[in-house]
Design a protein around this motif. Structure first.
Motif, short mmCIF file in Angstrom:
data_model
loop_
_atom_site.label_atom_id
_atom_site.label_comp_id
_atom_site.label_asym_id
_atom_site.label_seq_id
_atom_site.Cartn_x
_atom_site.Cartn_y
_atom_site.Cartn_z
N GLU A 1 85.62 30.50 50.86
CA GLU A 1 84.39 29.44 51.11
C GLU A 1 84.66 29.93 52.54
O GLU A 1 86.11 29.74 53.05
CB GLU A 1 84.70 27.98 50.53
N PRO A 2 83.82 29.13 53.51
CA PRO A 2 84.52 29.08 54.70
C PRO A 2 85.34 28.79 55.38
O PRO A 2 86.29 29.01 56.06
CB PRO A 2 82.89 29.00 55.83
N ARG A 3 85.54 26.90 54.59
CA ARG A 3 87.26 26.44 55.10
C ARG A 3 88.37 27.46 54.59
O ARG A 3 89.44 26.94 55.16
CB ARG A 3 87.03 25.28 54.37
N ASP A 4 88.22 28.29 53.99
CA ASP A 4 89.15 29.09 53.23
C ASP A 4 89.61 29.96 54.32
O ASP A 4 90.08 31.11 54.58
CB ASP A 4 88.90 29.82 52.42
N LEU A 5 88.71 30.47 55.38
CA LEU A 5 88.40 31.72 56.11
C LEU A 5 89.50 31.39 57.73
O LEU A 5 90.19 32.15 58.32
CB LEU A 5 87.18 32.21 57.20
N HIS A 6 89.87 30.46 57.78
CA HIS A 6 90.47 29.57 58.72
C HIS A 6 91.14 28.88 58.47
O HIS A 6 90.27 26.80 59.02
CB HIS A 6 89.60 29.72 60.12
N PRO A 7 92.36 28.54 57.81
CA PRO A 7 92.34 27.50 57.42
C PRO A 7 93.01 26.99 58.27
O PRO A 7 93.78 27.69 59.34
CB PRO A 7 93.51 27.29 55.95
N GLY A 8 93.85 25.22 58.38
CA GLY A 8 94.43 24.65 59.84
C GLY A 8 95.67 24.13 59.06
O GLY A 8 95.93 23.87 58.19
N VAL A 9 96.30 23.05 59.93
CA VAL A 9 97.35 22.28 59.47
C VAL A 9 97.14 21.41 58.05
O VAL A 9 97.38 21.72 57.03
CB VAL A 9 98.29 21.16 60.94
N GLU A 10 95.80 21.25 58.20
CA GLU A 10 94.87 19.97 56.91
C GLU A 10 95.32 20.69 55.76
O GLU A 10 95.72 20.25 55.09
CB GLU A 10 94.03 19.55 57.54
#
Length: 998
Positions: free
Chosen positions: A118-127
């Protein structure tokens, strides 16, 4: 079935797809785990796209074997064949990282973490990473969760979904989430402590800069404050416990390994300082005590865990101090010196493979960028990024770096960091060394997209990028403009004429612009001081140019002039006393040791003159002891007394070094000393006398401070090794034995406690950090070595030597000589050991064989890895060990018969052996020449580099400086090394004959 001598089509296809062990791969594909898909071309092509197809296939089989059942294996295989994103990510990781393959084999369902796309898996951050770690409730489960998150980063990295900068940023974000999780675990384990304090974790280094490696120490600083109503002392103790526990949670090894070390040594006072300080304590330290490198480190400070509000206050408070650092005196030279020191500390065998610290490595880019940031960031806030590549881009945008240079540096840095990442990813080990094994280089090259000839392409690209960094680093880091911007108000820098530049280049100055600035600072103006400098400088420049490092000579001269320019005698000394100016020029440009000793107390320049205060002839031991003991007598405490003794030692070390340099270089008034042995004797005798006098003064200071005029036990210090032999070099430790004898009526235990207390306090005071060089006192040659008591009574020595003494101890005692303390006790100790070191019956055949065996073992075991044995001054052929052991064997065998052999001095014993016919005049001369040359080289290395070494320096300028000291002119370094090898080879022939009986 394939016929005899013919390869199967599968074997051929495997080779074509990049497998190196096609036979093993064929067996794995034919195994039960892969039987459903063994002929599927999709799998083979996907494996062939990985960095190491063999490794990827092996990891896949292990993962399949680890699945809990047939249905799980089928699910995994079906997903790998059907889902390209998973296939590329999973096989990409397995082909690049044996360590993550191990993790997957231990946790076989973790492959599912790679399925979602998913898109959020491409550039995860600290959260997102915090959510991934949320279920961890102990250090072991935290490690498992951390590796699972790391698996996803590695997958995106090797597949090219994210670039280097994004990978480094994600690794830093994962570290941030991990630190928060670890701190939460520590808080949960000590809720009472947590309630007392506020703790902020400040990330430093690459974590703070949002550019972390796969495996790296995570540098942090802790800030603590008391919670509302809590006592500050109790709060800081509680915060320290929490911080230490958090560090252990991350660093300690468990069944799941460790995460990474958390390193808090960048805090004020380093490892000697408190782990947690309040904000006000931090500020007080930085405002008063911090060194330049500490402000450089603070460039990357970033609050990441704990009380983020407190962390933000910390960063806000220290920021003005960071951006004022460039206004500090000697700011640019300090930063440059630190970088040079890093390079010098790399083992010689690793320099060429060092991606991070070596010349043309990552640290060159980082130091250059940070220096430019600190200089120009004072006025330009756009440069204040903690991330190297962002800062480089900002420097280019602001015109501080040429755009073309910035593009080339950016590309080189990305390539070198990518190499570093892939090297670390393989085993998840902290390393910056390029592997030497061809298979490892092949995997590394393929992981970077070099597929035609991975090994050759990798080495070509690596060397090309390193060369770019070296060239641009010199241009950026040493750019003449930097000193001017850092030290002079804007608009006051005057450009010099081209003719002046050309003149300086012709004289051998590597940085004519810096030289011009020094000249301008020294000679500008209409004062009497400037007028005298204008008279002196033309001659001084020529003398500086006659050294291996004229730039250092001029810089050091400016430093001395800045320190002493306002004193009335300094310039008069240089102008009116003919020898002083040339002596100073020789000393300041011959290396690091003498200028360093001088800079600690610049008034020692007076020693270089020929007036009443001058004189480079070393002072005798009696004179030095009288001066030191008088100073100790005037001191109010042992600390003051030893400080005075160390000050005299520093001054006399400078006197000796200066005399040695002047005699080796020669001056108009004093030709080069032709007798090299005389120079060795001068240095060895002077440094040994200085050391003995320092120990006498320290002993007196400690005894007086603790016991008044009389210690409960008689106490003597016995010099051993080079100390006892009057052969100490500039960087030698003081090898000693301590002996005592209780005074009449004193209990032996009380006497022993007093003697041990004296020794402990002496060693401590002689090593306390100060402006004076420490004196390391080494007692490892005592009976039983490090396992034995530090101090023994004379009776204890007698009992030990009578019952337990080994052959090597008798040999070591050949150098024993009393150097300080009770003279009568020292004489009686010598009487005790004389029968051991000069046995009346000589040595038996078994004892001779044992000595030879020990010598051979020492040569085999102690030679540093990677060192050139032929150039090792201690253990190499014809080196110090060869000559000394040969002479000592003669002393042990014939010392009882020949009185001349009963000396602690190597050259004296060698001369005595020649005189009594134990070896020919020619052999004695050969051994003497080799020993003198090896000793001179060691002295030269210490003078040039400022630290001891047993081999020639690898740095060309340092090597040239050693050559100049030994009498070799410019361009004759090769002759020097050839002559050394030749001298050693001839001496080894004599040693083989006399020592080994060959």
């Amino acid at each position: 079935m394939t016929g005899p001598g013919r390869r199967s089509s599968t074997f051929t296809r495997l080779l074509r797809h990049g497998f190196t062990d096609a036979s093993a791969a064929e067996r794995l594909l034919d195994g039960a785990e892969l039987s459903p898909v063994r002929n599927d071309p999709v799998l083979l092509e996907a494996l062939g796209r990985t960095a190491d197809p063999d490794l990827a296939l092996h990891g896949l089989v292990r993962l399949l074997e680890a699945q809990p059942g047939a249905s799980a294996r089928r699910e995994l295989l079906d997903t790998v064949i059907a889902a390209k994103p998973l296939r590329d990510r999973l096989l990409g990781v397995l082909g690049a990282s044996a360590a993550l393959a191990d993790h997957l084999a231990r946790h076989p369902r973790d492959w599912e973490a790679l399925v979602t796309y998913e898109p959020r898996d491409l550039h995860p951050g600290v959260e997102e990473f915090e959510r991934g770690l949320a279920e961890a409730d102990d250090p072991v489960s935290l490690r498992v969760a951390y590796r699972r998150c790391l698996l996803s980063i590695a997958a995106r990295d090797v597949c090219g979904t994210i670039d280097l900068a994004e990978t480094a940023a994600e690794l830093a974000d994962l570290a941030t989430a991990t630190l928060r999780a670890a701190l939460a675990l520590a808080r949960a384990a000590a809720s009472d402590d947590a309630a007392l304090c506020r703790v902020a974790v400040i990330a430093m280094g690459k974590c703070g800069g949002h550019e972390l490696n796969y495996v790296s120490d995570v540098d942090v600083i802790f800030v603590g404050e008391a919670a509302d109503g809590a006592d500050e002392g109790k709060a800081l103790r509680a915060a320290t416990k929490l911080a230490a526990h958090m560090m252990r949670i991350c660093s300690e090894t468990t069944v799941e390994g460790s995460i990474w070390p958390v390193d808090a040594n960048l805090r004020p006072e380093g490892r000697n300082g408190p782990l947690v300080r309040t904000l006000s304590s931090h500020l007080a330290y930085y405002q008063r005590w911090a060194k330049t490198w500490e402000f450089q480190a603070l460039l990357k400070a970033r609050p990441v865990a704990g009380d983020l509000e407190l962390g933000a206050e910390y960063v806000t408070a220290v920021a003005p101090l960071v951006w004022q650092a460039a206004e500090r005196e000697n700011f640019v030279p300090d930063v440059q010196k630190m970088r040079r020191r890093v390079v010098e500390n790399i083992p010689v065998a690793e320099v060429e493979r060092e991606l991070k610290l070596g010349p043309g490595g990552l640290r060159d880019v980082e130091f250059a960028v940070q220096l430019l940031q600190l200089v120009h960031g004072r006025a330009d806030a756009s440069l204040r990024s903690g991330t190297t590549l962002d800062a480089l881009q900002a420097l280019a945008a602001g015109g501080y770096v040429g755009r073309t240079d910035a593009v080339q540096l950016d590309a080189a840095y990305r390539f070198l960091r990518s190499m570093e990442h892939r090297i670390q990813l393989y085993r998840l080990r902290r390393t910056h060394l390029v592997p030497v094994v061809e298979g490892d280089q092949r995997r590394l090259g393929r992981s970077l997209g070099l597929r035609t000839d991975p090994v050759a392409e990798l080495n070509r690209e690596w060397k090309r990028h390193a060369a770019v960094v070296r060239r641009l680093h010199e241009k950026l880091f040493y750019r003449p403009l930097l000193d001017a911007v850092a030290q002079l108000p804007s608009g006051e820098v005057r450009l010099s004429t081209q003719a002046a530049r050309e003149r300086l280049v012709a004289l051998g100055y590597a940085d004519p612009a810096a030289a011009l600035r020094h000249l301008e600072a020294l000679a500008s103006g209409v004062t009497r001081k400037a007028a005298i400098q204008r008279t002196l400088l033309p001659v001084l420049l020529g003398w500086f140019a006659d050294s291996a490092d004229p730039d250092a000579g001029l810089l050091n001269f400016r430093k001395v002039s800045d320190a002493l320019g306002k004193t009335p005698w300094y310039l008069r000394l240089l102008r009116d006393e003919g020898a002083a100016a040339e002596n100073l020029a020789r000393v300041l440009s011959a290396g690091r040791l003498a200028p360093d000793l001088l800079m600690r107390a610049p008034e020692a320049v007076a020693l270089l003159g020929d007036g009443d205060a001058g004189g480079l002839a070393p002072r005798g031991r009696a004179h030095l002891e009288q001066e030191i003991l008088s100073a100790v007598g005037r001191a109010d405490s042992a600390v003051q007394g030893v400080t005075a003794a160390r000050g005299v030692r520093r001054r006399e070390l400078f006197r000796t070094a200066a005399a040695d340099i002047v005699a080796s270089y020669g001056t108009e008034a004093q030709p080069v000393e032709a007798d090299q042995g005389a120079l060795v004797d001068l240095v060895g005798g002077a440094v040994s006398d200085i050391t003995a006098a320092t120990l006498s003064g320290t002993l007196r200071a400690v005894v007086r401070d603790g016991w008044g005029d009389t210690l409960p036990t008689r106490f003597a210090i016995i010099g051993m090794g080079r100390f006892g032999g009057h052969e100490l070099g500039y960087g030698s430790d003081a090898d000693v034995l301590f002996v005592h004898e209780p005074r009449e009526g004193v209990d032996e235990h009380e006497a022993g406690r007093a003697a041990n207390a004296v020794v402990s306090e002496m060693r401590r005071l002689l090593q306390v950090p100060s402006a004076d060089p420490p004196l390391l006192v080494d007692a490892d040659l005592r009976p039983e070595g490090k396992s034995g008591p530090l101090v023994r009574t004379l009776k204890s020595y007698e009992a030990y030597y009578r019952r337990w003494s080994l052959g090597w101890e008798s040999q070591a005692l050949l150098r024993a000589e009393p150097v300080a303390g009770d003279e009568d006790l020292g004489r009686r100790f010598v009487s005790l050991i004389d029968p051991l070191r000069y046995p009346r019956a000589g040595l038996g055949d078994d004892a001779v064989r044992e000595i030879r065996r020990l010598k051979a073992r020492m040569e085999a075991e102690r030679m540093p890895r990677g060192a050139d044995p032929k150039l090792h001054t201690k253990l190499g052929p014809g080196g110090l060990s060869d000559v000394e052991w040969t002479v000592q064997l003669l002393q042990l065998r014939y010392g009882a018969e020949e009185a001349g052999l009963r000396t602690t001095r190597t050259r004296g014993a060698l001369a005595a052996a020649r005189a009594c016919g134990l070896l020919s005049q020619e052999d004695a001369a050969t051994l003497d020449e080799a020993w003198v040359l090896a000793t001179r080289v060691r002295n030269a290395v210490m003078l040039v580099r400022g630290r001891a070494g047993d081999t020639f320096p690898s740095d060309p300028r340092e090597l040239a400086a050693v050559g100049r000291y030994l009498g070799y002119g410019p361009g004759h370094v090769g002759d020097m090394l050839d002559d050394y090898r030749r001298t050693g080879r001839r001496a080894r022939g004599v040693v083989d004959s006399l020592f080994y009986g060959a």
